[in-house]
Design an enzyme around this catalytic site. Structure first.
Site, PDB file in Angstrom:
ATOM      1  N   HIS A 179      -7.596  -5.936   0.596  1.00 39.97           N
ATOM      2  CA  HIS A 179      -6.654  -5.028   0.326  1.00 39.97           C
ATOM      3  C   HIS A 179      -4.763  -5.319   0.472  1.00 39.97           C
ATOM      4  O   HIS A 179      -3.790  -5.064   0.887  1.00 39.97           O
ATOM      5  CB  HIS A 179      -6.559  -3.630   0.994  1.00 39.97           C
ATOM      6  CG  HIS A 179      -5.413  -2.822   0.611  1.00 39.97           C
ATOM      7  ND1 HIS A 179      -5.594  -2.631  -0.505  1.00 39.97           N
ATOM      8  CD2 HIS A 179      -5.321  -1.427   1.473  1.00 39.97           C
ATOM      9  CE1 HIS A 179      -4.333  -0.870  -0.339  1.00 39.97           C
ATOM     10  NE2 HIS A 179      -4.274  -1.113   0.699  1.00 39.97           N
ATOM     11  N   ASP A 233      -9.865  -4.369  -5.225  1.00 35.95           N
ATOM     12  CA  ASP A 233      -8.931  -3.399  -4.006  1.00 35.95           C
ATOM     13  C   ASP A 233      -9.654  -2.354  -4.173  1.00 35.95           C
ATOM     14  O   ASP A 233      -9.603  -1.494  -4.898  1.00 35.95           O
ATOM     15  CB  ASP A 233      -7.851  -4.004  -4.452  1.00 35.95           C
ATOM     16  CG  ASP A 233      -7.112  -3.441  -3.518  1.00 35.95           C
ATOM     17  OD1 ASP A 233      -7.908  -2.054  -2.431  1.00 35.95           O
ATOM     18  OD2 ASP A 233      -6.354  -3.458  -3.368  1.00 35.95           O
ATOM     19  N   SER A 264       1.199  -1.015   0.321  1.00 37.82           N
ATOM     20  CA  SER A 264       0.409   0.525  -0.496  1.00 37.82           C
ATOM     21  C   SER A 264       1.162   1.133  -0.233  1.00 37.82           C
ATOM     22  O   SER A 264       1.949   1.251  -0.930  1.00 37.82           O
ATOM     23  CB  SER A 264      -0.940   0.158   1.537  1.00 37.82           C
ATOM     24  OG  SER A 264      -2.616   1.129   0.890  1.00 37.82           O
TER      25      SER A 264
END
Lengths: 375, 267
Positions: B244, B216, B94
């Site tokens: 995610h 996602d 991320s």
């Protein structure tokens, strides 16, 4: 205690009408079962939920991100997560604040999430209150820290101002201790001592005045006063200062007398402070105007200058104690920066108001005092 | 405080190259518990917490330094210099994928390759660019965070009902994960979700794997394609997974994808 006998509701009825919303979902969020309580809270039939909607589909987008960044990872790592606070989006679009507990367990070999929802409308309100209070607290703390910093700065300024006259006084003492001075030297010495002691007296007087005002210890001695005469007198007192500063000083006073009930000494002090302030912050060649007029029961006194002006951001603090603004400090040759606080205190004791306007830095300022004519 | 304590750096495994794992927004290095062990027989692995997360030194969270992701990128380079051995593969989840990219651009000599798990260079839609969110969405997230951390910060009583299916899970893990100071959480959320590093993508010269989930919310597929088109030596692999965090919900697929990529880089 008597044993609980009598008719028992079935487990299914207990589940369906439980006092909380109960949902079974696959780890990807797809709803497998939902009780009647939950269905009524979200406004969907069980058929519209089971196999058709995911838990995250019932969340607003911010909470869906939270679902992915916190809720799901927590479930993966811990197998359970409690007291998540989110909104559910009802079928009609309205939001219902809820608390959610989730536990992930194997059911016949399949991992499923068991979710319990509790409506938290009241708690949500308290929370909003709390958040607002916290925001307010942050603001107040910042204001307090700012006031504290200004007080520190004031103390430094005060020390500086009180130290300034000491050097010339010490010089005089040094000279006098060397032997009896001749007449010229004596006169010079007296002048210096007189000037410096007067300066210190003014500083100390201002200081004790302001502390008496803040403690509410000043009492006005009100008598009938003729304002135009007081203004004229104040102007005459200020004129030498204006002239030595190279300023064009004009008066715009009404022809007719204005009768007030006020403390004449304090009124003069207010005017002196405003005029001194104008002289101090107006560069040579500028102008200062003292004006007054009366409309009905209200008397307005204006002191306008073409001086260094005040930045918009500083305007609200001009009358605060210790608020001498940075630009002013750089420009002035000292002073404690409490003169205007004193003005406000004295004007308010008279039941009047004082305000300031300025077009901005370098564009002059205008101080306006309004007083009521008492009948 | 030492770098090790500041970031709760944990070193394991051994091998000729080092893999550095960096967690994403919201959690800490615990995120890697299902993935990192798969590499520890062939690689030296470094796990750490970003300052402000997990068991990092929260007192070291300098709001000015971490106003942008560059502050974290400098931390990454300090960690790599101090603890890595041999060529370095950086795995960032991320927001840490972006942090890894910035670290790599600042000091290309430190990195052999980059593996980005669920990355996004910009979360907010902008003209033709689809980041997945509007500015209002991000404000909604910040509000959700605020009301959750309000309770969590003091007691966070996840009156844990136990982790019945994971008895191996250490007790000390259950309460610290995801917990942090609410002001830091909000600040980091703001820094993360308002960041825009699209302009730097073409400066990342290391071989890069973009590992994306098929569904996602935070990094939609369009974002993966955009990054793939901008990063010169990039490979895009999509894992069939909702969410995610493929390293948690699809660890074996994630390991396979990473291994396949590492085979192509010969490291």
């Amino acid at each position: 205690m008597a044993p609980a006998h009598g008719p028992q509701p079935s487990a299914d009825a207990l589940y369906d009408n439980a006092a909380c919303g109960l949902v079974l979902a696959r780890p990807d969020g797809v709803i497998v079962r939902a009780n009647a309580t939950f269905c009524s809270w979200v406004g969907y039939s069980a058929d519209a939920l089971v196999g058709r909607r995911r838990v995250q589909d019932l969340l607003p987008i911010g909470a869906r991100v939270f679902h992915q960044t916190h809720w799901q990872p927590l479930l993966h790592i811990q197998g359970s997560v409690s007291e998540i606070k989110v909104d559910l989006v009802r079928s009609d679009g309205r939001h219902v604040p809820v608390l959610v507990n989730t536990v992930r367990r194997a059911h016949d070999g399949e991992m499923l999430d068991e979710l319990a929802f509790f409506v938290a409308t009241d708690r949500h309100k308290y929370e909003q209150e709390l958040l607002r209070a916290r925001g307010k607290l942050h603001e107040l703390n910042a204001a307090l820290a700012d006031a504290d910093r200004r007080k520190d700065e004031f103390l430094a300024t005060l020390a500086h101002e009180l130290r300034n006259p000491l050097a010339p006084i010490r010089n005089v003492l040094h000279l006098l201790s060397a032997g009896p001075p001749d007449a010229a030297r004596l006169e010079w010495s007296v002048q210096i001592l007189d000037r410096q002691v007067r300066h210190m007296t003014r500083l100390v007087d201002d200081l004790s005045e302001i502390s008496r005002i803040t403690q509410g210890k000043i009492e006005l001695r009100k008598t009938p006063v003729e304002l135009v005469a007081v203004l004229t007198m104040a102007a005459e007192t200020a004129r030498p200062t204006m002239e030595s500063a190279g300023l064009d000083f004009t008066l715009q006073l009404p022809a007719a007398p204005i009768q007030l009930v006020a403390d004449e000494t304090r009124l003069s002090q207010i005017l002196q402070n405003l005029l001194t302030n104008a002289a101090k912050y107006t560069p040579q060649g500028g102008c200062v105007v003292l004006a007054a007029d009366r409309t009905g029961d209200v008397v307005t006194i204006r002191v306008r200058d073409s001086g260094i002006g005040i930045a918009a951001a500083d305007l609200p603090r001009v009358f605060d104690m210790f608020a001498q603004v940075t630009a002013a400090r750089a420009h002035s040759d000292g002073g404690l920066g409490i003169g205007l606080a004193l003005v406000r205190g004295l004007v308010e004791l008279h039941g009047g108001t004082v305000a300031v306007t300025s077009e901005g830095t370098g564009k002059g300022s205008e101080f306006t005092v309004t007083l009521r004519v008492e009948r | 405080m030492s770098l090790q304590l500041r970031h709760n750096v944990q070193i394991a495994g051994s091998g000729p190259a080092t893999i550095v794992f960096a967690h994403g927004f919201g959690c800490d290095q615990t995120m890697w518990r299902l993935l990192a062990p798969a590499f520890q027989n062939r690689y030296r692995t470094i796990l750490f917490d970003l300052v402000g997360s997990g068991r990092s030194d929260l007192g070291a969270y300098d709001f000015a330094r971490y106003e942008t992701l560059h502050g974290h990128a400098e931390d990454v380079n300090a960690i790599v210099r101090e603890f890595a051995d041999g060529p370095v593969i950086f795995v960032g989840h991320s927001v840490s994928a972006t942090i890894g990219m910035l670290a790599n651009i600042a000091a290309p000599e430190l990195f052999e390759s980059q593996i980005m798990v669920g990355p996004s260079p910009c979360y907010i839609n902008d003209g033709d660019y689809i980041g997945g969110f509007s500015r209002e969405d991000i404000d909604g997230l910040l509000t959700t965070l605020e009301s959750n951390y309000l309770g969590w910060a003091s007691t966070m009583a996840p009156a844990i009902m136990g982790a019945p299916e994971q008895p191996e899970l250490a007790d000390e893990l259950t309460n610290s994960f995801c917990r942090t100071d609410p002001d830091i959480a909000k600040h980091f959320a703001r820094t993360t979700f308002l960041s825009d590093h699209r302009a730097e993508l073409d400066q990342l010269e290391a071989p890069t794997l973009i590992l994306q989930c098929s569904d996602d919310l935070i990094a939609p597929q369009a974002v993966g394609r955009f990054m793939h088109s901008r990063i010169p030596k990039s490979t895009l692999t999509i894992i069939d997974n909702v969410g995610h965090c493929p390293h948690l919900s699809a660890p074996s697929q994630s390991v396979s994808a990473i291994e396949a990529f590492l085979a192509t880089t010969g490291c």
